[in-house]
Design a protein around this motif. Structure first.
Motif, PDB file in Angstrom:
ATOM      1  N   THR A 106       5.485 -27.952  -4.008  1.00 56.77           N
ATOM      2  CA  THR A 106       5.031 -27.072  -5.088  1.00 56.77           C
ATOM      3  C   THR A 106       6.222 -26.412  -5.770  1.00 56.77           C
ATOM      4  N   ALA A 107       7.175 -25.950  -4.968  1.00 54.67           N
ATOM      5  CA  ALA A 107       8.374 -25.328  -5.541  1.00 54.67           C
ATOM      6  C   ALA A 107       9.198 -26.334  -6.342  1.00 54.67           C
ATOM      7  N   ILE A 108       9.302 -27.565  -5.825  1.00 55.51           N
ATOM      8  CA  ILE A 108      10.102 -28.591  -6.522  1.00 55.51           C
ATOM      9  C   ILE A 108       9.472 -28.950  -7.862  1.00 55.51           C
ATOM     10  N   THR A 109       8.172 -29.178  -7.887  1.00 54.41           N
ATOM     11  CA  THR A 109       7.525 -29.541  -9.154  1.00 54.41           C
ATOM     12  C   THR A 109       7.619 -28.402 -10.160  1.00 54.41           C
ATOM     13  N   GLY A 110       7.548 -27.151  -9.661  1.00 58.67           N
ATOM     14  CA  GLY A 110       7.703 -26.020 -10.565  1.00 58.67           C
ATOM     15  C   GLY A 110       9.091 -25.981 -11.188  1.00 58.67           C
ATOM     16  N   LEU A 111      10.118 -26.228 -10.375  1.00 53.64           N
ATOM     17  CA  LEU A 111      11.482 -26.217 -10.896  1.00 53.64           C
ATOM     18  C   LEU A 111      11.748 -27.401 -11.819  1.00 53.64           C
ATOM     19  N   PHE A 112      11.163 -28.559 -11.488  1.00 58.74           N
ATOM     20  CA  PHE A 112      11.439 -29.767 -12.271  1.00 58.74           C
ATOM     21  C   PHE A 112      10.743 -29.747 -13.613  1.00 58.74           C
ATOM     22  N   PHE A 113       9.444 -29.402 -13.595  1.00 58.56           N
ATOM     23  CA  PHE A 113       8.684 -29.443 -14.835  1.00 58.56           C
ATOM     24  C   PHE A 113       8.919 -28.215 -15.705  1.00 58.56           C
ATOM     25  N   GLY A 120       2.748 -26.738 -24.078  1.00 58.15           N
ATOM     26  CA  GLY A 120       2.569 -25.975 -25.302  1.00 58.15           C
ATOM     27  C   GLY A 120       2.433 -24.492 -25.044  1.00 58.15           C
ATOM     28  N   GLY A 121       3.045 -24.005 -23.963  1.00 59.48           N
ATOM     29  CA  GLY A 121       2.971 -22.587 -23.644  1.00 59.48           C
ATOM     30  C   GLY A 121       1.713 -22.181 -22.918  1.00 59.48           C
ATOM     31  N   SER A 122       0.874 -23.114 -22.552  1.00 56.60           N
ATOM     32  CA  SER A 122      -0.362 -22.793 -21.861  1.00 56.60           C
ATOM     33  C   SER A 122      -0.114 -22.687 -20.366  1.00 56.60           C
ATOM     34  N   VAL A 123      -0.392 -21.499 -19.808  1.00 52.87           N
ATOM     35  CA  VAL A 123      -0.202 -21.308 -18.371  1.00 52.87           C
ATOM     36  C   VAL A 123      -1.102 -22.245 -17.580  1.00 52.87           C
ATOM     37  N   GLY A 124      -2.316 -22.470 -18.082  1.00 50.52           N
ATOM     38  CA  GLY A 124      -3.250 -23.338 -17.382  1.00 50.52           C
ATOM     39  C   GLY A 124      -2.747 -24.759 -17.263  1.00 50.52           C
ATOM     40  N   ALA A 125      -2.311 -25.332 -18.386  1.00 47.30           N
ATOM     41  CA  ALA A 125      -1.812 -26.707 -18.350  1.00 47.30           C
ATOM     42  C   ALA A 125      -0.547 -26.809 -17.520  1.00 47.30           C
ATOM     43  N   PHE A 126       0.308 -25.802 -17.609  1.00 46.83           N
ATOM     44  CA  PHE A 126       1.546 -25.825 -16.834  1.00 46.83           C
ATOM     45  C   PHE A 126       1.240 -25.804 -15.341  1.00 46.83           C
ATOM     46  N   GLY A 127       0.280 -24.937 -14.931  1.00 44.01           N
ATOM     47  CA  GLY A 127      -0.095 -24.887 -13.524  1.00 44.01           C
ATOM     48  C   GLY A 127      -0.675 -26.195 -13.039  1.00 44.01           C
ATOM     49  N   PRO A 152       0.732 -33.351  -8.949  1.00 42.95           N
ATOM     50  CA  PRO A 152       1.559 -34.269  -8.147  1.00 42.95           C
ATOM     51  C   PRO A 152       1.489 -33.968  -6.651  1.00 42.95           C
ATOM     52  N   VAL A 153       1.424 -32.685  -6.294  1.00 43.37           N
ATOM     53  CA  VAL A 153       1.336 -32.318  -4.874  1.00 43.37           C
ATOM     54  C   VAL A 153       0.000 -32.784  -4.303  1.00 43.37           C
ATOM     55  N   ALA A 154      -1.073 -32.635  -5.084  1.00 40.56           N
ATOM     56  CA  ALA A 154      -2.384 -33.118  -4.634  1.00 40.56           C
ATOM     57  C   ALA A 154      -2.345 -34.612  -4.393  1.00 40.56           C
ATOM     58  N   GLY A 155      -1.638 -35.355  -5.255  1.00 43.71           N
ATOM     59  CA  GLY A 155      -1.512 -36.801  -5.067  1.00 43.71           C
ATOM     60  C   GLY A 155      -0.786 -37.155  -3.780  1.00 43.71           C
ATOM     61  N   VAL A 156       0.274 -36.421  -3.458  1.00 41.01           N
ATOM     62  CA  VAL A 156       1.010 -36.673  -2.208  1.00 41.01           C
ATOM     63  C   VAL A 156       0.122 -36.375  -1.010  1.00 41.01           C
TER      64      VAL A 156
END
Length: 373
Positions: free
Chosen positions: A69-76, A86-93, A99-103
């Motif tokens: 979760t921390a890695i995807t947050g830093l990467f994306f 587009g600045g949307s907190v929902g889409a960003f979350g 990706p973590v759910a997929g793993v």
């Protein structure tokens, strides 16, 4: 003639799949007529825990989920915040969590389908369900336009939280159902039951104070519906030897707290009110009734999952006798601890006494299986 131990040995050796083993056990149960020939070992076995290695791997899965979760947050975050979300907190979350759910799904495939390790599978599916639900809730909130950036009042803040919560819990329920269809893991029943209940409570919250007052009755209705589903599975497997019994176990765990919280809300008028002595006595009587039902069903899970409510109600009755907070705590702990030990040690004897009042044939005999001598 082979028995359950032979089937389990074949499953452990990889000769039979877990599903094949469960079907053979169910077949033997029907041939043995478990209603009239209850198994001496009839207990609530925690079949999801084999050894400490299960706990070891489960700990690793939880830590890995936090790290990913921390890695995807830093990467994306720095690269795709403006372009993708587009600045949307929902889409960003959602981008961070999906990706973590997929793993986690891949880990469930390996530990659940290949290694047949239940506790690690439960951990991976739990994270998958939670992250999938959160992603779904964030996406639906973004589609409806109820984002944090648009809030200008408290009412809008609740609408945003409520919309996201409804989407999240519905998404969690759907993700749990998908996991159950794929892995047939009984724990998914608990995830689906809790998610569906949370969605119902969130929906009731949209009605303001009326929803809070209605919460006690709503909790009872949902809890009893969950309990009814658990009993349906129980009567399909009175011997408590197949996966049907495991499904019932997790539904019992989900049902009891909701029933108790609902009773508390109905008796005291508010789910969070401090009970008077008569109200606490009445709640204590209801809890004792639930304990008798758990004895008849042979389900300790009903008692364990309602211990906190039992503690609070018993504490209120003890406080009425007098004494300070320390004395009340000690007396409540002594009474409750002694009661649990006595009930656990004399469970089978107590069951025989309770079952003396229940029918010995028909559907009732399947719901309340006989206690072996």
């Amino acid at each position: 003639m082979f028995d359950r131990s032979d089937i389990r040995a074949a499953a452990d050796a990889g000769i039979l799949t877990r599903d094949q083993a469960n079907r053979l056990e169910a077949f033997l149960a029907t041939r043995a007529d478990p209603v009239t020939k209850a198994m001496p070992e009839q207990t609530e076995n925690l079949r999801f825990l084999n050894n400490f290695n299960d706990i070891f791997i489960t700990t690793g899965i939880v830590i890995l989920a936090m790290g990913l979760t921390a890695i995807t947050g830093l990467f994306f975050g720095p690269r795709f915040w403006t372009m993708v979300s587009g600045g949307s907190v929902g889409a960003f979350g959602a981008i961070i969590l999906m990706p973590v759910a997929g793993v986690m799904w891949l880990l469930a495939e390996y530990f659940g389908r290949r290694r047949r390790m239940l506790l690690p599978s439960m951990a991976a599916i739990t994270v998958f369900t939670l992250y999938s639900g959160l992603s779904f809730g964030m996406i639906t909130s973004g589609i409806t336009g109820a984002n944090a950036e648009t809030i200008t009042s408290f009412t809008q803040a609740w609408d945003t939280l409520g919309n996201t919560g409804m989407g999240t819990f519905i998404g969690c329920c759907g993700a749990g159902a998908i996991a159950w269809l794929r892995f047939r893991l009984p724990f998914c029943m608990f995830l689906m039951a809790v998610s569906a209940a949370a969605a119902a409570y969130t929906f009731a919250g949209f009605f303001g104070d009326a929803g809070l007052i209605f919460g006690g009755f709503l909790s009872i209705v949902i809890g009893l519906a969950t309990l009814g589903a658990a009993i349906w599975f129980d009567q399909k497997d009175p011997g408590r030897i197949t996966r049907l019994s495991d499904n019932a176990f997790w539904l019992h765990v989900a049902a009891a707290p909701q029933i108790i919280l609902g009773l508390r809300g109905m008796i005291m008028g508010s789910p969070d009110a401090a009970p008077s002595t008569p109200e606490a006595t009445l709640l204590l009587a209801c809890l004792i009734g639930l304990g008798l039902l758990s004895l008849a069903l042979n389900r300790r899970a009903l008692v364990v999952s309602s211990l906190l409510s039992f503690w609070l109600a018993l504490g209120q009755v003890v406080d009425a006798v007098g004494g300070d907070a320390t004395t009340g705590f000690i007396a409540t702990a002594m009474l409750l601890g002694t009661g649990i030990i006595l009930l656990g040690g004399g469970w089978h004897t107590a069951r025989r006494w309770v079952l003396g009042l229940a029918p010995k044939t028909g559907l009732a005999a399947r719901i309340f299986p006989p206690e072996p001598v």
